[in-house]
Design a protein around this motif. Structure first.
Motif, PDB file in Angstrom:
ATOM      1  N   PRO A  93       0.799  -1.233   0.000  1.00 50.90           N
ATOM      2  CA  PRO A  93       0.000   0.000   0.000  1.00 50.90           C
ATOM      3  C   PRO A  93       0.828   1.278   0.000  1.00 50.90           C
ATOM      4  CG  PRO A  93      -0.975  -1.589   1.493  1.00 50.90           C
ATOM      5  CD  PRO A  93       0.335  -2.184   1.035  1.00 50.90           C
ATOM      6  N   ALA A  94       1.999   1.259   0.631  1.00 51.37           N
ATOM      7  CA  ALA A  94       2.823   2.467   0.706  1.00 51.37           C
ATOM      8  C   ALA A  94       3.701   2.673  -0.525  1.00 51.37           C
ATOM      9  CB  ALA A  94       3.704   2.419   1.957  1.00 51.37           C
ATOM     10  N   HIS A  95       3.632   1.754  -1.486  1.00 53.03           N
ATOM     11  CA  HIS A  95       4.497   1.832  -2.660  1.00 53.03           C
ATOM     12  C   HIS A  95       3.724   2.276  -3.905  1.00 53.03           C
ATOM     13  CE1 HIS A  95       7.878  -1.027  -1.043  1.00 53.03           C
ATOM     14  NE2 HIS A  95       7.672   0.040  -0.285  1.00 53.03           N
ATOM     15  N   GLY A  96       3.081   3.423  -3.814  1.00 53.76           N
ATOM     16  CA  GLY A  96       2.442   3.995  -4.998  1.00 53.76           C
ATOM     17  C   GLY A  96       0.981   3.666  -5.181  1.00 53.76           C
ATOM     18  N   LEU A  97       0.361   2.993  -4.242  1.00 59.63           N
ATOM     19  CA  LEU A  97      -1.048   2.638  -4.427  1.00 59.63           C
ATOM     20  C   LEU A  97      -1.947   3.864  -4.392  1.00 59.63           C
ATOM     21  CD1 LEU A  97      -3.069   0.392  -4.878  1.00 59.63           C
ATOM     22  CD2 LEU A  97      -3.215   0.089  -2.397  1.00 59.63           C
ATOM     23  N   GLU A 118     -12.563  -3.430 -13.731  1.00 59.77           N
ATOM     24  CA  GLU A 118     -12.375  -3.487 -12.286  1.00 59.77           C
ATOM     25  C   GLU A 118     -10.885  -3.453 -11.965  1.00 59.77           C
ATOM     26  OE1 GLU A 118     -16.265  -6.318 -11.312  1.00 59.77           O
ATOM     27  OE2 GLU A 118     -14.227  -7.134 -11.161  1.00 59.77           O
ATOM     28  N   LEU A 119     -10.562  -2.857 -10.835  1.00 60.52           N
ATOM     29  CA  LEU A 119      -9.196  -2.875 -10.325  1.00 60.52           C
ATOM     30  C   LEU A 119      -9.205  -3.707  -9.050  1.00 60.52           C
ATOM     31  CD1 LEU A 119      -6.233  -1.881 -10.275  1.00 60.52           C
ATOM     32  CD2 LEU A 119      -7.019   0.081  -8.930  1.00 60.52           C
ATOM     33  N   HIS A 120      -8.550  -4.862  -9.096  1.00 57.88           N
ATOM     34  CA  HIS A 120      -8.501  -5.756  -7.951  1.00 57.88           C
ATOM     35  C   HIS A 120      -7.214  -5.492  -7.166  1.00 57.88           C
ATOM     36  CE1 HIS A 120     -11.713  -8.914  -9.037  1.00 57.88           C
ATOM     37  NE2 HIS A 120     -11.937  -7.808  -9.730  1.00 57.88           N
ATOM     38  N   VAL A 121      -7.371  -5.003  -5.961  1.00 59.23           N
ATOM     39  CA  VAL A 121      -6.256  -4.652  -5.095  1.00 59.23           C
ATOM     40  C   VAL A 121      -6.046  -5.784  -4.093  1.00 59.23           C
ATOM     41  CG1 VAL A 121      -5.356  -2.985  -3.438  1.00 59.23           C
ATOM     42  CG2 VAL A 121      -6.811  -2.206  -5.330  1.00 59.23           C
ATOM     43  N   HIS A 122      -4.927  -6.470  -4.206  1.00 56.90           N
ATOM     44  CA  HIS A 122      -4.630  -7.574  -3.292  1.00 56.90           C
ATOM     45  C   HIS A 122      -3.735  -7.055  -2.176  1.00 56.90           C
ATOM     46  CE1 HIS A 122      -6.211 -11.157  -5.516  1.00 56.90           C
ATOM     47  NE2 HIS A 122      -6.309 -10.210  -6.437  1.00 56.90           N
ATOM     48  N   SER A 123      -4.311  -6.924  -0.995  1.00 59.00           N
ATOM     49  CA  SER A 123      -3.579  -6.366   0.136  1.00 59.00           C
ATOM     50  C   SER A 123      -4.183  -6.868   1.434  1.00 59.00           C
ATOM     51  CB  SER A 123      -3.638  -4.829   0.106  1.00 59.00           C
ATOM     52  OG  SER A 123      -3.244  -4.273   1.353  1.00 59.00           O
ATOM     53  N   MET A 124      -3.368  -7.464   2.277  1.00 58.27           N
ATOM     54  CA  MET A 124      -3.846  -7.932   3.566  1.00 58.27           C
ATOM     55  C   MET A 124      -4.309  -6.766   4.437  1.00 58.27           C
ATOM     56  SD  MET A 124      -4.259 -10.912   4.921  1.00 58.27           S
ATOM     57  CE  MET A 124      -3.009 -12.015   4.218  1.00 58.27           C
ATOM     58  N   THR A 125      -3.552  -5.675   4.416  1.00 59.60           N
ATOM     59  CA  THR A 125      -3.903  -4.504   5.225  1.00 59.60           C
ATOM     60  C   THR A 125      -5.245  -3.928   4.815  1.00 59.60           C
ATOM     61  OG1 THR A 125      -1.573  -3.942   5.590  1.00 59.60           O
ATOM     62  CG2 THR A 125      -3.184  -2.172   5.860  1.00 59.60           C
ATOM     63  N   LEU A 126      -5.456  -3.750   3.506  1.00 56.30           N
ATOM     64  CA  LEU A 126      -6.684  -3.130   3.041  1.00 56.30           C
ATOM     65  C   LEU A 126      -7.868  -4.081   3.143  1.00 56.30           C
ATOM     66  CD1 LEU A 126      -5.257  -1.168  -0.004  1.00 56.30           C
ATOM     67  CD2 LEU A 126      -5.747  -0.335   2.304  1.00 56.30           C
ATOM     68  N   GLU A 137      -2.121   3.972  11.646  1.00 52.39           N
ATOM     69  CA  GLU A 137      -2.561   5.352  11.438  1.00 52.39           C
ATOM     70  C   GLU A 137      -2.117   5.922  10.095  1.00 52.39           C
ATOM     71  OE1 GLU A 137      -2.359   9.669  13.774  1.00 52.39           O
ATOM     72  OE2 GLU A 137      -1.540   7.844  14.685  1.00 52.39           O
ATOM     73  N   GLY A 138      -0.881   5.649   9.695  1.00 50.38           N
ATOM     74  CA  GLY A 138      -0.372   6.230   8.462  1.00 50.38           C
ATOM     75  C   GLY A 138      -1.084   5.764   7.205  1.00 50.38           C
ATOM     76  N   LEU A 139      -1.742   4.619   7.267  1.00 52.24           N
ATOM     77  CA  LEU A 139      -2.419   4.072   6.087  1.00 52.24           C
ATOM     78  C   LEU A 139      -3.932   4.299   6.105  1.00 52.24           C
ATOM     79  CD1 LEU A 139      -0.523   0.680   5.608  1.00 52.24           C
ATOM     80  CD2 LEU A 139      -0.308   2.753   4.225  1.00 52.24           C
ATOM     81  N   ALA A 144      -9.264   4.534   3.452  1.00 56.17           N
ATOM     82  CA  ALA A 144     -10.551   5.190   3.202  1.00 56.17           C
ATOM     83  C   ALA A 144     -10.732   5.488   1.715  1.00 56.17           C
ATOM     84  CB  ALA A 144     -10.636   6.477   4.025  1.00 56.17           C
ATOM     85  N   LYS A 145      -9.663   5.939   1.067  1.00 56.64           N
ATOM     86  CA  LYS A 145      -9.740   6.250  -0.368  1.00 56.64           C
ATOM     87  C   LYS A 145     -10.052   5.002  -1.188  1.00 56.64           C
ATOM     88  CE  LYS A 145      -6.798   9.063  -2.282  1.00 56.64           C
ATOM     89  NZ  LYS A 145      -5.567   9.686  -2.847  1.00 56.64           N
ATOM     90  N   VAL A 146      -9.378   3.905  -0.863  1.00 60.97           N
ATOM     91  CA  VAL A 146      -9.597   2.662  -1.607  1.00 60.97           C
ATOM     92  C   VAL A 146     -11.034   2.165  -1.426  1.00 60.97           C
ATOM     93  CG1 VAL A 146      -8.954   0.221  -1.737  1.00 60.97           C
ATOM     94  CG2 VAL A 146      -7.173   1.972  -1.594  1.00 60.97           C
TER      95      VAL A 146
END
Length: 340
Positions: free
Chosen positions: A167-171, A190-198, A209-211, A216-218
């Protein structure tokens, strides 16, 4: 030859990637022991696995298990202090997956100067950031696990882009670009975002906190075809990559592995990347994917691969052809030649 590999990071073993998501560097480490054993070597692996086990003819041991008194080759993974894991080693090897400049840190440099190991690098981009200063270095060719080599491309309808970046690398940048410039020209995509955090955020879980603004945007971008999914083990992840029309890879200057980009190429999914880190080394520009010089080009190329099935199929076929012979057995054979 007796070969000892050692890693001191998270708990995993040679079976882990089949059943759960695992980082690309960890998967690389887990793939090499069996390949070396298939060449006839006696291979011991020490890491934070939960218990000792025999995997692909290599013996995995817990990190604090009984060390060998000597070994012909010691391969220390990512932490320079591991070069001293076995007192008597015929050859010491340091396998580095991070930015090259990290090798010039004083403590790291002192360890390297003391033991004079063979440096195993995973990308040419690493070599541009440090001075070898008399150390032998080799670019170890990377490979992917069999699940990605054996899957067949099957793009879905509606067309689908996939992103696997941290997520912190340009998402944040990519989601904005998707909403403003890509989705309006591919309104069914569709844009499929594979992320455990999200995925955790989508399920109401806590997010650091930083993410939180990004999360929220995603989630708000669901109205624009953004779908959040949990990363999976190799079998399910290879299927997800095979179903996508394009892998959108924002990249990061410090990303020297770009492991999921290799996996998507092997699965026959063309990519659009930003030329950051080692990403340009993982595709053949204009053949298996595109390196976009600016935001408009990135959006235009993404739209083309989402809407033009003939271009998508041709590039996907080329990507599979480029990677089908890149196996861990081949990587092990290359390394064997350097160790003799």
């Amino acid at each position: 030859m007796h070969i000892t590999l050692v890693d001191d990071s998270i708990p995993f073993d040679g079976y882990s990637a089949a059943s759960r998501p695992l980082g690309g560097a960890e998967k690389a480490f887990a793939s090499l022991p069996g390949a070396l054993a298939r060449l006839g070597h006696t291979v011991q692996v020490f890491n934070r696995c939960r218990w000792g086990m025999h995997i692909e003819s290599a013996q995995w041991e817990v990190f604090d298990g009984k060390k060998p008194l000597r070994t012909d080759a010691l391969i220390a993974f990512r932490k320079p202090a591991l070069l001293e894991f076995v007192r008597h080693a015929g050859k010491r090897v340091f396998w580095h997956t991070g930015p090259g400049r990290m090798l010039d840190r004083p403590a790291t440099r002192a360890m390297l100067d003391t033991h004079k190991p063979l440096l195993l690098l995973v990308a040419e981009a690493q070599a541009r950031d440090f001075q070898a200063k008399g150390l032998a270095a080799g670019l170890l060719p990377m490979a992917v696990r069999p699940d990605y080599l054996n899957v067949s491309p099957r793009p879905q309808d509606p067309p689908r882009a996939i992103v696997t970046t941290h997520p912190a690398h340009g998402l944040d940048w990519l989601v904005d670009l998707w909403v403003r410039k890509i989705r309006p020209r591919a309104p069914d995509a569709e844009l499929h975002v594979h992320s455990m955090t999200l995925a955790s955020a989508a399920e109401g879980g806590a997010v650091e906190e930083g993410l939180r603004p990004l999360a929220a945007k995603v989630l708000e971008a669901a109205a624009h075809g953004v779908v959040v999914a949990r990363p999976q083990g190799d079998h399910l992840m290879s299927a997800a990559l095979s179903e996508a029309n394009v892998h959108l890879y924002p990249g990061h200057a410090d990303d020297m592995g770009c492991f999921t980009l290799m996996e998507s190429q092997a699965a026959g999914c063309p990519a659009v990347i930003r030329p950051l880190g080692a990403a340009p080394e993982r595709i053949v520009d204009g053949v298996t994917g595109y390196s976009a010089p600016d935001d408009d080009a990135f959006a235009n190329l993404a739209v083309m691969l989402l809407t033009d099935r003939s271009v998508q199929q041709a590039m996907g076929a080329e990507a599979r052809a480029q990677w089908k012979t890149r196996t861990w057995d081949g990587v092990a054979a290359t390394l064997e030649g350097w160790l003799k």
